[in-house]
Design a protein around this motif. Sequence first.
Motif, PDB file in Angstrom:
ATOM      1  N   SER A   1       0.839  -1.198   0.000  1.00  0.00           N
ATOM      2  CA  SER A   1       0.000   0.000   0.000  1.00  0.00           C
ATOM      3  C   SER A   1       0.870   1.243   0.000  1.00  0.00           C
ATOM      4  CB  SER A   1      -0.918   0.015   1.228  1.00  0.00           C
ATOM      5  OG  SER A   1      -1.847  -1.051   1.170  1.00  0.00           O
TER       6      SER A   1
ATOM      7  N   ALA B   1       0.606   5.504  -6.916  1.00  0.00           N
ATOM      8  CA  ALA B   1       0.312   4.074  -6.991  1.00  0.00           C
ATOM      9  C   ALA B   1       0.439   3.587  -8.426  1.00  0.00           C
ATOM     10  CB  ALA B   1      -1.085   3.812  -6.450  1.00  0.00           C
TER      11      ALA B   1
ATOM     12  N   ASN C   1      -3.138   2.055  -4.004  1.00  0.00           N
ATOM     13  CA  ASN C   1      -3.833   3.138  -3.311  1.00  0.00           C
ATOM     14  C   ASN C   1      -5.305   2.741  -3.297  1.00  0.00           C
ATOM     15  OD1 ASN C   1      -4.728   5.492  -2.161  1.00  0.00           O
ATOM     16  ND2 ASN C   1      -4.313   6.793  -3.932  1.00  0.00           N
TER      17      ASN C   1
END
Length: 423
Positions: free
Chosen positions: A55, A136, A162
Amino acid sequence: MGPSFLKFPTLLILLLQSVLCFAQSPYGNDVFRHEIKSVEFYKVDKQAAAFPVISLNSDDKVTLGFDDLSGGSRNFYYTLEHCDANWNSSRLSPAEYLQTFMDDRLFNYTYSSGTYQKYTHYELTLPNQNIALKIAGNYVLKIYEDGDQKKMILTRRLYVLNSRVAAGGTIVPPNNVTTRRTNQKLNFTVDYAGINVQNPNRDIRVLVMQNTRPETGKMNTLPTYIRGTQLVYNDVNINEFAGGNEFRHFDTRTLKLNSERVGRIYRDTANTVMLLGDPSRNLPNYTLLYDNDGKYYVINQDGRDSRTDADYAHVYFNVGTNKPETEGTPYIIGQFNDFKINEASRMQFDSRGRFYTDLLLKQGVYDYMYVWVNNATKQPDYFALEGNYFETENEYQLLVYARPAGARWEELVGYSLLRTVRP
């Protein structure tokens, strides 16, 4: 003591390489040098071989580890490059997706200890204080020598998430009666209420992979229909995968005694492991067998640190095919060789009527399978020697990509892992 092999003319070998090798590029999971072995790339807080998805702006990290069998230390460098959902370069400046430096030298290495095969083990953790990410999406990690990307050593795919959409689904038998006993179908939905997109039909794509294998993945560019903010993908003609079979496996965590699939172990100036013969498994009915969905794990039960005291062994495989060598050739694949069908994974026919090969592999637990390649068509058949069953346990990865409004790149905005239920 090893099996004898037929020698193929050099021209034929080069022809097979050109036809069968998956294209090596800076944007895939590839190893470009023969002395580089045992590449592992996984999320740090998970067990080794875990899918490398982290993440954005979190404490998540991934670790890359690999061995250099040439010995000594070398000037390895690394960098990351942002890619789109199809693993083409996003053509962004590094300043647009990296917070810190553009590249860095790989300083973390250790020499092997107490092994017949000498090697240098390299390790890298990302993100770190020198390389951190801004956005991301898909990233390719490049390892190269002397700061020159023309001297590429290896590449790995990294997925940076994300999470802004919800994705979920189910695995069901196909609607097609002819494939209900062999295939698995995914129906899933994506709720994009958390992001601002102008046209979900155009700006959102979903990749479905089976057991993290991109070469058999399916890209969904259009949903079956839209229900509010939910994109529904359940058309009868999409996202159907062959179930295949459970992977074969062997265990060399110790070289002091034979494990389940090991016939003999020889230890002299090098380690040699003779595996028991493998039969063809293309049978009428499914047989339950526990596996690791193609993964492998470097483990040495007789040492303290598998990264540097696990030894290498020449592992000999042999398989009976009930097929003449004039029709085709089997190849051996798994995560340990990135499922590559190439000259390194090609088996050769022995005068005793079986196909053989030997691979230099580090101690551990390995999943593998055989792929039959027909001489006439040059096409791989994943089921001729392994069988194909709906009951097979598989993992499926759903990766949702979206293009932010006005952006020149795609971001990974959703991820979900689905598993079939063991019978």
